[in-house]
Write a protein that holds these residues in place. Structure first.
Motif: not given
Length: 128
Positions: A41-70
């Motif tokens: 539950x910790x925030x990952x990164x302190x710059x926009x590139x790192x934070x965007x990557x973690x955010x998109x990994x989270x989005x991809x994981x949520x989509x995978x739960x619904x049988x989708x991908x990016x």
């Protein structure tokens, strides 16, 4: 049309009364995700590139739960805490997660508290 909610431990739990991802027919919509590690539950990164990557990994994981991908994403809505400063770094990460033709995208400046980016998407699940 039947609505169905999906959950995964690979993306952060909701902090309120909403689902991580919901489908209605072949339409799949995620909640807004930020750069939070789903295990700590910790925030990952302190710059926009790192934070965007973690955010998109989270989005991809949520989509995978619904049988989708990016590749199934047709619309991205992104919020940046400092759009003028961070837009280029944020945009630079997208080709790591999306192929051409890229999904359409709306990017807005928003008050996000302790994070730099929040993203939600709309995807169309492939026909079985």
């Amino acid at each position: 049309m039947t609505r169905r909610a999906y959950t995964t431990t690979e993306a952060p739990d909701p902090r309120g009364n909403y689902s991580q991802v919901v489908s209605a027919g072949n339409l799949v919509v995620t909640a807004g995700f930020g750069p939070v590690d789903p295990r700590t539950r910790a925030i990952v990164g302190d710059e926009i590139g790192e934070q965007t990557r973690q955010t998109l990994r989270n989005v991809a994981a949520a989509l995978a739960a619904a049988n989708c991908d990016m590749r199934d994403v047709v619309k991205v809505t992104a919020h940046l805490a400092n759009a003028d400063r961070d837009w280029a770094g944020f945009d630079e990460v997208f080709p790591e997660f999306f192929d051409q033709p890229y999904p359409v995208r709306t990017t807005a400046g928003s008050e996000l508290g302790d994070i730099l980016v929040e993203i939600d998407v709309i995807a169309v699940r492939p026909e079985d």
